[in-house]
Motif scaffolding. Structure first.
Motif, PDB file in Angstrom:
ATOM      1  N   ALA A  13       1.865   4.075  -3.358  1.00  0.00           N
ATOM      2  CA  ALA A  13       1.686   5.523  -3.471  1.00  0.00           C
ATOM      3  C   ALA A  13       2.817   6.180  -4.273  1.00  0.00           C
ATOM      4  CB  ALA A  13       1.561   6.143  -2.085  1.00  0.00           C
ATOM      5  N   VAL A  23      -6.327   5.108  -4.456  1.00  0.00           N
ATOM      6  CA  VAL A  23      -7.628   5.636  -4.037  1.00  0.00           C
ATOM      7  C   VAL A  23      -7.439   6.592  -2.861  1.00  0.00           C
ATOM      8  CG1 VAL A  23      -9.841   5.026  -2.998  1.00  0.00           C
ATOM      9  CG2 VAL A  23      -8.936   3.673  -4.887  1.00  0.00           C
ATOM     10  N   ALA A  24      -6.506   6.238  -1.958  1.00  0.00           N
ATOM     11  CA  ALA A  24      -6.264   7.078  -0.780  1.00  0.00           C
ATOM     12  C   ALA A  24      -5.405   8.294  -1.118  1.00  0.00           C
ATOM     13  CB  ALA A  24      -5.593   6.247   0.315  1.00  0.00           C
ATOM     14  N   PHE A  25      -4.299   8.074  -1.843  1.00  0.00           N
ATOM     15  CA  PHE A  25      -3.347   9.151  -2.070  1.00  0.00           C
ATOM     16  C   PHE A  25      -3.666   9.991  -3.305  1.00  0.00           C
ATOM     17  CE2 PHE A  25      -0.903   6.503   0.805  1.00  0.00           C
ATOM     18  CZ  PHE A  25      -0.178   7.426   1.546  1.00  0.00           C
ATOM     19  N   VAL A  65       0.840  -1.207   0.000  1.00  0.00           N
ATOM     20  CA  VAL A  65       0.000   0.000   0.000  1.00  0.00           C
ATOM     21  C   VAL A  65       0.873   1.255   0.000  1.00  0.00           C
ATOM     22  CG1 VAL A  65      -1.604   1.368   1.386  1.00  0.00           C
ATOM     23  CG2 VAL A  65      -2.000  -1.074   1.060  1.00  0.00           C
ATOM     24  N   LEU A  66       1.894   1.274   0.846  1.00  0.00           N
ATOM     25  CA  LEU A  66       2.687   2.489   0.999  1.00  0.00           C
ATOM     26  C   LEU A  66       3.793   2.617  -0.043  1.00  0.00           C
ATOM     27  CD1 LEU A  66       2.822   2.630   4.893  1.00  0.00           C
ATOM     28  CD2 LEU A  66       1.427   4.002   3.345  1.00  0.00           C
ATOM     29  N   LEU A  94       3.200  14.118   0.277  1.00  0.00           N
ATOM     30  CA  LEU A  94       2.584  12.787   0.359  1.00  0.00           C
ATOM     31  C   LEU A  94       3.645  11.689   0.336  1.00  0.00           C
ATOM     32  CD1 LEU A  94      -0.501  13.265  -1.990  1.00  0.00           C
ATOM     33  CD2 LEU A  94      -0.415  13.379   0.512  1.00  0.00           C
ATOM     34  N   ALA A 114       4.132   8.941   3.181  1.00  0.00           N
ATOM     35  CA  ALA A 114       4.129   7.494   2.926  1.00  0.00           C
ATOM     36  C   ALA A 114       5.384   6.841   3.494  1.00  0.00           C
ATOM     37  CB  ALA A 114       4.024   7.225   1.427  1.00  0.00           C
ATOM     38  N   LEU A 170      -5.484   0.422  -4.192  1.00  0.00           N
ATOM     39  CA  LEU A 170      -6.089   1.007  -2.997  1.00  0.00           C
ATOM     40  C   LEU A 170      -5.293   2.214  -2.509  1.00  0.00           C
ATOM     41  CD1 LEU A 170      -8.247  -1.249  -1.692  1.00  0.00           C
ATOM     42  CD2 LEU A 170      -7.293  -0.226   0.283  1.00  0.00           C
ATOM     43  N   SER A 171      -3.973   2.113  -2.612  1.00  0.00           N
ATOM     44  CA  SER A 171      -3.142   3.243  -2.189  1.00  0.00           C
ATOM     45  C   SER A 171      -3.419   4.461  -3.061  1.00  0.00           C
ATOM     46  CB  SER A 171      -1.657   2.868  -2.253  1.00  0.00           C
ATOM     47  OG  SER A 171      -1.219   2.766  -3.592  1.00  0.00           O
ATOM     48  N   LEU A 223      -5.685  13.093  -2.614  1.00  0.00           N
ATOM     49  CA  LEU A 223      -4.875  13.997  -1.786  1.00  0.00           C
ATOM     50  C   LEU A 223      -3.858  14.755  -2.622  1.00  0.00           C
ATOM     51  CD1 LEU A 223      -4.192  11.724   1.346  1.00  0.00           C
ATOM     52  CD2 LEU A 223      -5.729  13.700   1.195  1.00  0.00           C
TER      53      LEU A 223
END
Length: 452
Positions: A257, A383-385, A253-254, A397, A401, A380-381, A388
């Motif tokens: 990003a 979708v989150a980042f 996930v991280l 960002l 991360a 998914l990352s 932003l």
């Protein structure tokens, strides 16, 4: 593939499943043929991936269309991987791979023929992407679970390193080949090539001798959903597997990003020239390639695998934060290379640990969930980042991360149960066995094998 395979109880004289190099006769030849076939098949699949993306971009110039292509191309695999893992534990893995690869080839051939006949509606492409993704969800856990059946335990990390090297090499080669074919012919030519590469992969796999697992409960196998529930319980109760998959998921996930956001930072900070965007992708791919080569070369000599994994994940966090702090473009590119290298240095030993630690009859289900992590975590990352990045600078960002990844590893190390679980699988099985008392007696196997 909807019901359990007929039970085949092991013959009384059948030896237990091979567990080291001396009991894997011809393993080098088997692995070489298998990886060659998978490489050819992977090249065809990646050609289709790039060609479809470019075709939709050029013909529609629509972000929504590209978004839907990603949904149809990825979500079915994530969903089917749950069930694909159960199938991989209930059926002959070699036959599952052959069947899935063949089905993907048929779907691609159907798409090519429809487009030749003039049917090129978007729904046709979406349907083909969904079918390909569905059968990839069956194929992927079967491939990961089959590798330990043909590779000695002492060589798992090396073979996974070679596999990572091949995949990284394809990331460099496939766009070039796809561009050449697409520019000189059309997208249909790419589809026909993919059909040929899939058939080559299937043909080579037919030449690989794969032991067929015979489960201890083969005489009275549990229900299908009982198998699925058993897989979930196994992951939750098996400390090393649970924590390793947690580390793997959070890292995906991280790391996802920065891998998605770096082109945006290049454009905003260093300029939007195409060569700069291309260089950014190349540095990341070369980093992953170098990590795979390193694991293929020295992987079997690594005796503290969890130390390596923890070290490179921490390094990835630091390098990711460095991406956000870089003011020089070439420093930025080199840091991307180091993040790519760190990711491969983490994933190769992590896969080897799972292949070595998980009981053979549970590996399909475990790798089914690994497939979900790999398919879903990185999107998914985004979708989150992604949203932003429209409100805050990409630099901030990336620093966030990297800091989150570093903090996560430190928190895991501070949990005693996690530390003990990960330490328990740090050393290769071959080294642990070498230290064991040779007179401890034979271990009663939980499953036998028949050859298929």
């Amino acid at each position: 593939m909807t019901g359990p395979a007929p039970a085949e109880p092991p013959a009384p004289a059948e030896p237990p499943a091979p567990t080291d190099g001396a009991e894997h006769p011809g393993w080098v030849r088997n692995v070489s043929v298998f990886l060659t076939g998978q490489t050819v098949s992977l090249l065809g699949s990646m050609l289709v991936q790039y060609a479809v993306m470019w075709h939709l971009t050029i013909t529609t110039q629509s972000g929504s269309v590209l978004m839907l292509s990603i949904v149809f191309g990825m979500l079915p695999q994530a969903f089917v991987s749950i069930f694909g893992g159960v199938w991989a534990d209930r059926h002959h893995r070699k036959l599952l791979i052959i069947g899935a690869d063949s089905a993907i080839a048929v779907a691609t051939l159907a798409l090519a023929l429809l487009m030749v006949s003039g049917v090129d509606d978007l729904w046709v492409i979406y349907a083909a992407l969904a079918v390909r993704s569905t059968f990839a969800g069956i194929q992927t856990p079967a491939v990961s679970a089959m590798i330990p059946q043909i590779v000695p335990a002492s060589q798992l990390i090396r073979v996974n390193g070679v596999n990572q090297t091949i995949q990284s090499g394809m990331m460099l080669l496939a766009p070039v080949v796809a561009a050449a074919i697409y520019a000189n012919f059309d997208i249909v030519a790419v589809f026909f090539i993919d059909v040929v590469t899939a058939l080559i992969g299937v043909g080579l796999l037919l030449a690989v001798r794969v032991p067929r697992l015979v489960r201890a409960d083969a005489a009275a196998p549990p229900s299908y959903f009982g198998d699925l529930a058993a897989g979930v319980r196994y992951i939750r109760s098996h400390g090393p597997v649970k924590w390793l998959m947690t580390v793997f998921a959070v890292t995906m996930v991280l790391v996802g990003a920065p891998s998605y956001l770096t082109p945006l930072m290049v454009t905003r900070t260093f300029g939007d020239e195409v060569w700069k965007l291309t260089a950014n992708e190349i540095f990341w791919a070369v980093g992953m390639l170098l990590g795979g080569i390193a694991m293929a070369a020295v992987g079997p000599r690594v005796t503290n695998r969890m130390g390596l994994i923890v070290g490179v994940v921490l390094s990835a966090g630091v390098f990711t934060a460095g991406l956000g702090l870089a003011t020089n473009m070439w420093v930025f590119f080199v840091l991307g290379l180091l993040v790519g290298t760190s990711f491969t240095l983490m994933s190769a030993p992590a896969m080897a640990i799972l292949q070595e630690t998980v009981e053979p009859e549970m590996q399909g289900r475990v790798f089914g969930f690994v497939g979900i992590v790999m398919t879903v975590a990185m999107p998914l990352s985004m979708v989150a980042f992604g949203p932003l990045a429209d409100r805050y600078s990409v630099e901030s960002l990336l620093v966030l991360a990297g800091a989150l990844l570093t903090a996560f590893v430190l928190v895991v190390l501070a949990i005693p149960s996690a530390r003990r679980s990960l330490a328990a699988v740090s050393r290769p099985v071959a080294d642990a066995d070498a230290d064991a008392d040779a007179g401890a007696g034979d271990v009663v196997p939980t499953s036998g094998t028949t050859t298929g």
